[in-house]
Write an enzyme that holds these catalytic residues in place. Sequence first.
Site, PDB file in Angstrom:
ATOM      1  NE  ARG A  32     -10.460   2.651  -5.912  1.00 33.45           N
ATOM      2  CZ  ARG A  32     -10.898   2.091  -7.118  1.00 33.45           C
ATOM      3  NH1 ARG A  32     -12.100   1.756  -7.393  1.00 33.45           N
ATOM      4  NH2 ARG A  32      -9.997   2.029  -8.368  1.00 33.45           N
ATOM      5  CD  GLU A  44      -1.787   2.552  -6.949  1.00 25.86           C
ATOM      6  OE1 GLU A  44      -1.129   1.778  -7.859  1.00 25.86           O
ATOM      7  OE2 GLU A  44      -2.868   2.975  -6.902  1.00 25.86           O
ATOM      8  CD  GLN A  49       5.355  -6.678 -12.452  1.00 27.66           C
ATOM      9  OE1 GLN A  49       4.918  -7.144 -13.157  1.00 27.66           O
ATOM     10  NE2 GLN A  49       6.103  -5.680 -12.740  1.00 27.66           N
ATOM     11  CE1 TYR A 127      -0.206   3.505 -12.004  1.00 32.17           C
ATOM     12  CE2 TYR A 127       0.653   2.251 -10.061  1.00 32.17           C
ATOM     13  CZ  TYR A 127      -0.497   2.609 -10.902  1.00 32.17           C
ATOM     14  OH  TYR A 127      -1.554   2.368 -10.358  1.00 32.17           O
ATOM     15  CG  ASP A 145      -0.718   0.852 -14.529  1.00 32.86           C
ATOM     16  OD1 ASP A 145      -1.542   1.040 -15.575  1.00 32.86           O
ATOM     17  OD2 ASP A 145      -1.299  -0.160 -13.597  1.00 32.86           O
TER      18      ASP A 145
END
Length: 360
Positions: A32, A44, A49, A127, A145
Amino acid sequence: MTKELLKNFNISTFQNDILSWYGETKRDLPWRRERDPYKIWVSEIMLQQTKVDTVIPYFNRFIDKYPTVYELAAANQQDVLKTWEGLGYYSRARNLQNAVREVVEKYDGKVPSTPKELSSLKGIGPYTKGAILSIAYNQPEPAVDGNVMRVFSRLLMIEEDIAQPRTKKLFEEYVRQVISEEDPSSFNQAIMDLGATICTPKSPACMFCPVQEHCQAFAEGVQEHLPIKAKSKKQKTMPYVVLLIKNNYGEYVIEKRAENGLLANLWQFPMVPINEISIEYLENWVYNEYGLRVRLGEQKGKLKHVFSHIIWQLEIYDATTDQVETEDKRLIFVNKADISKYPFPVSHQKMFKHIEGMEK
Ligand code: SF4
């Protein structure tokens, strides 16, 4: 239908509330600190998961090694898998590298900024596409998601089964209506943070929720019952014998997995499905079609490894062979000191301690 559900939902105050909360509390995550679409893409893919705390050290190591698309595109796939080792779902790493190579060849090294081009890249689903477009390029695209579906199913009291693919499309429609046009990057990240820290799967911390007054499930007291998710099918158990085979020169046999499918191109100690053999017959047994004669030793332990769709039930045996090579290139003999240079899945990394034990 989306309009009906959003009739009593005050979109602009919701945006203000969630964005000001995010401005004050946003998590300081390494991806970020800038808006580099490549780094956001890597983060990402890693976060699929996998929990944020697990991802952070992997992300830092990965970016140190491959700071731009060019280094990743030029890297050897085995090195990339080694850097990814332990993170699981290795097809993510292979797809990422293939897609990055396409970005270098076709888009001059610039990560595309259109939905069509992005979704044509390997491993980029709706996503990830939405996350890159919104977070890196500030476009008002939904990134939906499981976390986001949970938050919105509670906010709007949606009782559709989130395990159904068509439900995801529905949520994308809701997010398109609600997303901030001014700051879609912060909006999507705010929803992600809310889902990760406050609107958690079990016992959401509604008392600390910045959007509690917008939440219809909270108003009805049903937040713990949402989202609705049909139970997935039971995982199939697959029992194997794992062979830690050593030859007279102190070398161990390791095997490269097939190029496609589960854990493709990673390395493992030879594995034999238990239902194909009987342990008693393993003595002087020929491993697969490779012509490796094995003398079975003792059982060293057992291990269970759970994937999303199957469970490996592993029985670990030491074994010896008098051979130094086989006909198959996927099966090789390596010194103990060199084993860790190859990328192994977590379940087989756990064999290293048995190897240590055998050396004592
Ligand atoms: Fe989630 Fe509770 Fe906030 Fe509703 S009030 S969004 S259930 S944390």
